[in-house]
Design a protein around this motif. Sequence first.
Motif, PDB file in Angstrom:
ATOM      1  N   MET A 148      19.517  51.340  26.433  1.00 33.26           N
ATOM      2  CA  MET A 148      20.434  51.306  27.567  1.00 33.26           C
ATOM      3  C   MET A 148      19.634  51.342  28.863  1.00 33.26           C
ATOM      4  N   ASN A 149      20.021  50.486  29.812  1.00 33.35           N
ATOM      5  CA  ASN A 149      19.437  50.471  31.145  1.00 33.35           C
ATOM      6  C   ASN A 149      20.548  50.680  32.171  1.00 33.35           C
ATOM      7  N   ILE A 150      20.279  51.527  33.181  1.00 36.47           N
ATOM      8  CA  ILE A 150      21.242  51.783  34.253  1.00 36.47           C
ATOM      9  C   ILE A 150      20.526  51.639  35.580  1.00 36.47           C
ATOM     10  N   THR A 151      21.078  50.791  36.464  1.00 29.74           N
ATOM     11  CA  THR A 151      20.529  50.611  37.808  1.00 29.74           C
ATOM     12  C   THR A 151      21.661  50.709  38.821  1.00 29.74           C
ATOM     13  N   CYS A 152      21.323  51.169  40.033  1.00 34.43           N
ATOM     14  CA  CYS A 152      22.310  51.295  41.104  1.00 34.43           C
ATOM     15  C   CYS A 152      21.826  50.512  42.316  1.00 34.43           C
ATOM     16  N   ASP A 153      22.642  49.574  42.773  1.00 38.79           N
ATOM     17  CA  ASP A 153      22.299  48.714  43.902  1.00 38.79           C
ATOM     18  C   ASP A 153      23.147  49.112  45.103  1.00 38.79           C
ATOM     19  N   GLY A 154      22.523  49.776  46.064  1.00 38.89           N
ATOM     20  CA  GLY A 154      23.252  50.242  47.241  1.00 38.89           C
ATOM     21  C   GLY A 154      23.538  49.157  48.250  1.00 38.89           C
ATOM     22  N   ALA A 155      22.931  47.968  48.052  1.00 35.42           N
ATOM     23  CA  ALA A 155      23.139  46.871  49.006  1.00 35.42           C
ATOM     24  C   ALA A 155      24.386  46.058  48.690  1.00 35.42           C
ATOM     25  N   THR A 156      25.008  46.314  47.530  1.00 40.02           N
ATOM     26  CA  THR A 156      26.185  45.551  47.119  1.00 40.02           C
ATOM     27  C   THR A 156      27.451  46.346  47.408  1.00 40.02           C
ATOM     28  N   SER A 157      28.452  45.685  47.931  1.00 40.09           N
ATOM     29  CA  SER A 157      29.721  46.354  48.237  1.00 40.09           C
ATOM     30  C   SER A 157      30.875  45.480  47.778  1.00 40.09           C
ATOM     31  N   SER A 158      32.051  46.071  47.725  1.00 39.67           N
ATOM     32  CA  SER A 158      33.237  45.328  47.303  1.00 39.67           C
ATOM     33  C   SER A 158      33.524  44.199  48.287  1.00 39.67           C
ATOM     34  N   PRO A 159      34.080  43.087  47.804  1.00 39.79           N
ATOM     35  CA  PRO A 159      34.383  41.970  48.707  1.00 39.79           C
ATOM     36  C   PRO A 159      35.412  42.362  49.761  1.00 39.79           C
ATOM     37  N   HIS A 160      35.368  41.678  50.909  1.00 41.58           N
ATOM     38  CA  HIS A 160      36.273  42.003  52.017  1.00 41.58           C
ATOM     39  C   HIS A 160      37.735  41.841  51.612  1.00 41.58           C
ATOM     40  N   ASN A 161      38.014  40.849  50.777  1.00 37.53           N
ATOM     41  CA  ASN A 161      39.403  40.595  50.362  1.00 37.53           C
ATOM     42  C   ASN A 161      39.736  41.274  49.041  1.00 37.53           C
ATOM     43  N   ASP A 162      39.186  42.475  48.845  1.00 39.07           N
ATOM     44  CA  ASP A 162      39.415  43.248  47.622  1.00 39.07           C
ATOM     45  C   ASP A 162      40.845  43.782  47.548  1.00 39.07           C
ATOM     46  N   ASP A 163      41.486  43.993  48.710  1.00 37.36           N
ATOM     47  CA  ASP A 163      42.862  44.503  48.768  1.00 37.36           C
ATOM     48  C   ASP A 163      43.803  43.400  49.255  1.00 37.36           C
ATOM     49  N   TRP A 164      45.054  43.424  48.793  1.00 40.85           N
ATOM     50  CA  TRP A 164      45.992  42.357  49.129  1.00 40.85           C
ATOM     51  C   TRP A 164      46.240  42.272  50.635  1.00 40.85           C
ATOM     52  N   PHE A 165      46.223  43.426  51.325  1.00 43.78           N
ATOM     53  CA  PHE A 165      46.518  43.401  52.763  1.00 43.78           C
ATOM     54  C   PHE A 165      45.317  42.899  53.574  1.00 43.78           C
ATOM     55  N   ASN A 166      44.167  42.702  52.913  1.00 46.74           N
ATOM     56  CA  ASN A 166      43.013  42.061  53.553  1.00 46.74           C
ATOM     57  C   ASN A 166      42.788  40.667  52.984  1.00 46.74           C
ATOM     58  N   ALA A 167      43.853  40.058  52.491  1.00 42.34           N
ATOM     59  CA  ALA A 167      43.735  38.725  51.889  1.00 42.34           C
ATOM     60  C   ALA A 167      43.063  37.758  52.852  1.00 42.34           C
ATOM     61  N   LEU A 168      42.143  36.973  52.326  1.00 42.72           N
ATOM     62  CA  LEU A 168      41.397  36.014  53.135  1.00 42.72           C
ATOM     63  C   LEU A 168      42.282  34.819  53.475  1.00 42.72           C
ATOM     64  N   PRO A 169      42.487  34.517  54.768  1.00 35.22           N
ATOM     65  CA  PRO A 169      43.314  33.364  55.125  1.00 35.22           C
ATOM     66  C   PRO A 169      42.626  32.057  54.715  1.00 35.22           C
ATOM     67  N   VAL A 170      43.338  31.168  54.046  1.00 35.35           N
ATOM     68  CA  VAL A 170      42.783  29.888  53.609  1.00 35.35           C
ATOM     69  C   VAL A 170      43.822  28.796  53.772  1.00 35.35           C
ATOM     70  N   GLY A 171      43.326  27.579  53.862  1.00 33.94           N
ATOM     71  CA  GLY A 171      44.144  26.382  53.750  1.00 33.94           C
ATOM     72  C   GLY A 171      43.661  25.623  52.529  1.00 33.94           C
ATOM     73  N   ASP A 172      43.649  24.310  52.586  1.00 26.30           N
ATOM     74  CA  ASP A 172      43.054  23.527  51.516  1.00 26.30           C
ATOM     75  C   ASP A 172      41.540  23.720  51.573  1.00 26.30           C
ATOM     76  N   ILE A 173      40.932  24.069  50.442  1.00 23.82           N
ATOM     77  CA  ILE A 173      39.495  24.367  50.405  1.00 23.82           C
ATOM     78  C   ILE A 173      38.880  23.713  49.182  1.00 23.82           C
ATOM     79  N   LEU A 174      37.559  23.498  49.244  1.00 25.38           N
ATOM     80  CA  LEU A 174      36.820  22.853  48.166  1.00 25.38           C
ATOM     81  C   LEU A 174      35.657  23.730  47.740  1.00 25.38           C
ATOM     82  N   ASN A 175      35.687  24.169  46.460  1.00 31.19           N
ATOM     83  CA  ASN A 175      34.577  24.901  45.844  1.00 31.19           C
ATOM     84  C   ASN A 175      34.144  26.117  46.660  1.00 31.19           C
ATOM     85  N   LEU A 176      35.114  26.921  47.112  1.00 30.17           N
ATOM     86  CA  LEU A 176      34.792  28.153  47.818  1.00 30.17           C
ATOM     87  C   LEU A 176      34.347  29.200  46.789  1.00 30.17           C
ATOM     88  N   PRO A 177      33.091  29.679  46.851  1.00 29.31           N
ATOM     89  CA  PRO A 177      32.623  30.630  45.830  1.00 29.31           C
ATOM     90  C   PRO A 177      33.213  32.019  46.034  1.00 29.31           C
TER      91      PRO A 177
END
Length: 821
Positions: A148-177
Amino acid sequence: MKRFKSKVLLVCVLALLLGTAQVGNGAVPLNDNRLRAKTVGNVTNLAFDTTEATIDGPELCMKSRNIWYCYTATCTGAVTVSLCGSSFDTRIAIYNGCSSTPTLNDMVRCNDDFCSRQSEVTFPVTFGNKYLIEVAGFNRNSYGEGIMNITCDGATSSPHNDDWFNALPVGDILNLPFDTTVATFDGPGVCMTTPNIWYCYTSIVPFICDVTVSLCGSEFDTMLAIYDGCETSPTLNNLIECNDDNSCGFQSEITFVAIPGHQYLIEVGGFNANETSGRGKINISSNCNVPPIGLNDECINATPIGNVWNLPFDTSTATQDGPGHCMTSQNIWYRYTAPSTGNVTVSLCGSSFDTKLAIYNGGDCDPAPGKMIECNDDFCGRQSEITFGAIAGNQYLIEVGGWTSTDKGQGVLNVRVEGELPPQLSNDDCHNAKQIGNVTNQLFDTSEATFDGPGHCMTSSNIWYRYTATCTGSVTVSLCGSGYDTKLAVYNGPDCNPSFSDLIECNDDSCGWQSELTFDATAGKQYLIEVGGFGSNTGEGMISISCEGVPPIESDLGDAPDSTNNFNRRMTAYPKGGFSGVRAHYPTVYNDGSGTGPHGPIHFNPLAVAHLGKKITHENEADIGLDQDVLNNIRPTANAPDNDKGDDGVIFPLNMPQCRWTTFDYIVNVINPGTNLWVNVWCDWNRDGDWDDDSNTDSALICTKGIVSEWAVQNQYLFNLPAGLNQLTTPAFLSRHPDGGAKQIWMRVTLSEKPWTGGSDPGSRGNGGSGPQDGYEIGETEDYYFIPDKSFSICEDFNGDGVINLEDLAAFTGEWLENCP
């Protein structure tokens, strides 16, 4: 008869003794019970053994022999717990807290297969919090030794649109990662309960459209939901559709009808606790039902619209129909659906003739007099305008005509809800920042704009854009060619009210009095763009955005250690990553800079036709450049191979008994049927760090059963495979293992569009398992480092014809009858 009975008795006694010996081998692990969970922090290759473990716990993720750990987070960010490299088919679960019996509500992650048959999870953590880790096998028959290996990355955080009330505004988009790896779950749970992210889609065209939201091409088994409206919390009542799998395999896609100007909430997550999260891409496209000019001459063909600005029309060739309550001139019709409740203004101001306008309650033709809300002749000069109270979702008929039968011609129609700005000013406020990609000379006008924002670069009237980078590289934003003295700022991230530290650059004059700046961007990341004037300057302008970066990551390579790499560093085959040991000569790097072979197999378009297993990750080279896994497949400077997280084609465990015939099963995922495929397998039987040998050249590989070759499966031909996942069995091959030395073995499996005909540098060491000099067009190569099961299997190719079937049973029975008493 007595002799037969004594033999039976002897067999029974031996079986009993062997069974007893097996049960009594080893001790129950100290952390066999949740209450005795072992305290751990970040660990590297922590050994464990579940062989003598028992079963306890909630049985939510697994129902097999399990052991327990209590982890205290060493950072706030993302923790990865990995069982990759373990010797059996594992499962892993993570729960919030260690002090009480875990429940379904406590479960953070559950995973079965990640790196072949072993498990790995990544999840968000808070520094100092405790998390319970449950480790077990896939079923009751799966247990053994593991790491078993366990690592902790402090530079990674939850995405901005993790909650519904912070939904990312979009229109028609192509291959948005996107990436849900460290997302959390929120929402109604009516379609999914896995970690999810959110988007808010607005249909801005003035027609009813079929909108398709697709997650095809994502790396994990997805779920997708669409809800009506973005302003309130999503519920079962406003769920439009929920989808799991579509025509693109295990990824999701939904097509729904969108009303002009209306908003729709999009929820993206994983199928279940096992297929919970990962990287993906989202595409949104609209197919609008645009009626031909003049088709809305009759009420039954009324053009469906929402809020529109300066929609042109022409009544020159129109005829008259309808009830005649307001007009008897030539007329045309629109059917308006209110996107929200409020005062709606319908205006013909700016039209070229003397107009009349009527509004009716409901969408039915031939409305009764009582259905007419209002009739207007002159409002703005000779043109008409009506304001009325509308209810969200209700339909209203709009009749457009002239004051008399001779009044006709071209005009413009505007429909808007009270307080709504026209499109050129809708991005006047940062919270309404316009989504934008790479554009050339897109027009804007700040003449009527106001000021908002932090004032770090400008305090003049400004407008806002939210840019999603299309590459990793240099992005240039230019206002050159604009008609006034401009200012320009770019901020890191999509959030409004950015801090001064978020300001990437501020520019006043670059091309004359106009502004331009270039900054480093990361593909898929969002940036705020602020456009304004030097002092109080405003006016018309144009914005251009371009991205010049590295080519997209599209290819696939292996991840076995290779000492002929771009760093000229020695890598170790056995033990993997060891400071000393057997030198690795496996051909993995495609271009090591020498210009000579052997070349590692590279597959330029692995998703075009077929690949191994359910998932695939991309890289342009094995040891340098960008890699979809973040880490390169091999890292020679750290002597670290086996970093490709997409190796999942082989079904483990593999039975490879000493000097006996065997087979194994694997999965081919066919995307576009109709192409002939070949499969080749290499196994380093003598553990010397290459796949070059056979029993004719190495006496250590000699078996009485036949020739043992490290080119174990030779050009297995696959044809007429249907689309989807196909479980296949290799032809039989002889396996051989050294009497001493490493238990682990390196194995390569290559799926390609052409047979292997001797590699790219025949005769040189490390040629076995190499690819052609010009590479493969399709397919995938997967490398595995594992401990094979060497126990004897009764399922064997006894007659040596390369196939295990009933004929082998006949051969075995004949041999037994001839030689056994």
